[in-house]
Scaffold this motif. Structure first.
Motif, mmCIF file in Angstrom:
data_model
loop_
_atom_site.group_PDB
_atom_site.id
_atom_site.type_symbol
_atom_site.label_atom_id
_atom_site.label_comp_id
_atom_site.label_asym_id
_atom_site.label_seq_id
_atom_site.Cartn_x
_atom_site.Cartn_y
_atom_site.Cartn_z
ATOM 1 N N PRO A 277 0.795 -1.085 0.063
ATOM 2 C CA PRO A 277 -0.060 0.013 -0.017
ATOM 3 C C PRO A 277 0.790 1.220 -0.155
ATOM 4 C CG PRO A 277 0.078 -0.880 2.183
ATOM 5 C CD PRO A 277 0.591 -1.984 1.314
ATOM 6 N N ASP A 278 1.877 1.170 0.465
ATOM 7 C CA ASP A 278 2.884 2.384 0.434
ATOM 8 C C ASP A 278 3.868 2.397 -0.794
ATOM 9 O OD1 ASP A 278 4.359 0.096 0.890
ATOM 10 O OD2 ASP A 278 5.363 0.983 2.810
ATOM 11 N N VAL A 279 3.429 1.856 -1.788
ATOM 12 C CA VAL A 279 4.053 1.955 -3.190
ATOM 13 C C VAL A 279 3.236 2.705 -4.076
ATOM 14 C CG1 VAL A 279 5.271 0.754 -5.317
ATOM 15 C CG2 VAL A 279 5.446 -0.062 -3.012
ATOM 16 N N VAL A 280 3.609 3.592 -5.192
ATOM 17 C CA VAL A 280 2.749 4.245 -6.077
ATOM 18 C C VAL A 280 3.180 3.542 -7.441
ATOM 19 C CG1 VAL A 280 2.174 6.278 -7.460
ATOM 20 C CG2 VAL A 280 3.158 6.416 -4.902
ATOM 21 N N TRP A 281 2.071 2.971 -8.026
ATOM 22 C CA TRP A 281 2.314 1.836 -8.965
ATOM 23 C C TRP A 281 1.209 1.906 -10.018
ATOM 24 C CZ3 TRP A 281 -1.432 -1.994 -9.736
ATOM 25 C CH2 TRP A 281 -2.060 -2.405 -8.695
ATOM 26 N N THR A 282 1.366 1.406 -11.161
ATOM 27 C CA THR A 282 0.412 1.066 -12.179
ATOM 28 C C THR A 282 0.855 -0.076 -13.100
ATOM 29 O OG1 THR A 282 -0.176 3.457 -12.416
ATOM 30 C CG2 THR A 282 -1.204 1.993 -14.091
ATOM 31 N N TYR A 283 -0.056 -0.968 -13.109
ATOM 32 C CA TYR A 283 0.417 -2.114 -13.701
ATOM 33 C C TYR A 283 -0.233 -2.244 -15.077
ATOM 34 C CZ TYR A 283 1.454 -7.231 -14.237
ATOM 35 O OH TYR A 283 1.977 -8.564 -14.883
ATOM 36 N N VAL A 284 0.513 -2.180 -16.267
ATOM 37 C CA VAL A 284 -0.183 -1.961 -17.567
ATOM 38 C C VAL A 284 0.048 -3.349 -18.531
ATOM 39 C CG1 VAL A 284 -0.357 -0.456 -19.397
ATOM 40 C CG2 VAL A 284 0.527 0.517 -17.310
ATOM 41 N N SER A 285 -1.043 -3.743 -18.396
ATOM 42 C CA SER A 285 -0.955 -5.138 -19.516
ATOM 43 C C SER A 285 -1.305 -4.690 -20.859
ATOM 44 C CB SER A 285 -2.173 -6.208 -19.112
ATOM 45 O OG SER A 285 -1.875 -6.645 -17.618
ATOM 46 N N PRO A 286 -0.482 -5.512 -21.708
ATOM 47 C CA PRO A 286 -0.726 -5.452 -23.232
ATOM 48 C C PRO A 286 -1.908 -6.474 -23.733
ATOM 49 C CG PRO A 286 1.061 -6.796 -22.829
ATOM 50 C CD PRO A 286 0.744 -6.413 -21.466
ATOM 51 N N ALA A 287 -2.336 -6.139 -24.729
ATOM 52 C CA ALA A 287 -3.408 -7.053 -25.391
ATOM 53 C C ALA A 287 -2.928 -8.505 -25.346
ATOM 54 C CB ALA A 287 -3.556 -6.808 -26.685
ATOM 55 N N ALA A 288 -3.328 -9.355 -25.698
ATOM 56 C CA ALA A 288 -2.942 -10.788 -25.506
ATOM 57 C C ALA A 288 -1.839 -11.200 -26.716
ATOM 58 C CB ALA A 288 -4.204 -11.956 -26.005
ATOM 59 N N ASN A 289 -1.798 -10.513 -27.724
ATOM 60 C CA ASN A 289 -0.536 -10.393 -28.799
ATOM 61 C C ASN A 289 -0.143 -9.355 -28.720
ATOM 62 O OD1 ASN A 289 0.776 -11.560 -30.832
ATOM 63 N ND2 ASN A 289 -0.731 -11.178 -32.435
#
Length: 212
Positions: A141-153
């Protein structure tokens, strides 16, 4: 805006580096082999696992484009865990180039793409470890993050089209029924995210397969 890109010489990392330079950001490549860089930028020559809080605290944003080698897929998880630990209680925004495996297949979010990949599949170790890395990141909770997934391909050598969209954590398909995005379009989408931040959230970027 000071941005550090871990893995800036890799497939997606090189696209991110170009996109960041095109947007005139102050960019540093965080790499082990700076001789592989195709452009002249400031360099922090260091292995990801040797990075410290002091190394990264000068950046506004750190983009993690690390790619684990074949046979060492668990490094997708251990590398992100290391970054989360050293960025705790800092203002540095960690943007992670994630995998598609953790995207949901339905609005109820009861089934992920990972759930459709057999354990015997050669892509399962990568898919599983990347999904686990996201689950562990959410425990900080004390990390500023964004996890950005690509499309499947996720396509390395497809051209930039400018036809992409930033979505929620659900796998999106285009009008042709495909889930694809070029790394060039994905990289530009990440730059858009920087301009309109979405933090402590899992999102995805998908393109239009008719353009690839």
């Amino acid at each position: 805006m000071k941005i550090g890109i871990i893995g800036a010489t890799g497939h997606v990392g090189s696209h991110l580096l170009k996109a960041a330079l095109d947007d005139h950001y102050d960019v540093t490549a965080i790499v082990r082999s700076p001789e592989k860089l195709q452009v002249a930028v400031p360099v922090l020559k260091k292995d990801l696992f040797d990075l410290t809080t002091a190394d990264l605290s000068a950046f506004d944003i750190v983009i993690d484009a690390f790619n684990a080698p074949h046979g060492r897929e668990e490094m997708h998880k251990t590398s992100l865990l290391h970054l989360a630990k050293i960025l705790r209680k800092t203002s540095v925004w960690l943007i992670v180039v994630g995998g598609a495996s953790s995207l949901y297949l339905n609005p109820e979010r009861t089934k992920r793409l990972l759930d459709t990949i057999p354990a015997s599949s050669p892509i399962h170790p990568t898919a599983s470890n990347m999904a686990q890395s996201l689950a562990e990141l959410k425990e900080f909770p004390d990390v500023v993050w964004t996890y950005v997934s690509p499309a499947a391909n996720f396509i390395y050598d497809a051209p930039f089209t400018g036809k992409y969209q930033i979505n929620e954590d659900i796998l999106e398909k285009d009008s042709a029924g495909k889930s694809e995005v070029s790394m060039a379009d994905y990289a530009k989408g990440v730059m858009d995210l920087i301009k309109q931040p979405q933090k402590n959230i899992h999102i995805s970027i998908a393109g239009d397969s008719t353009n690839y």
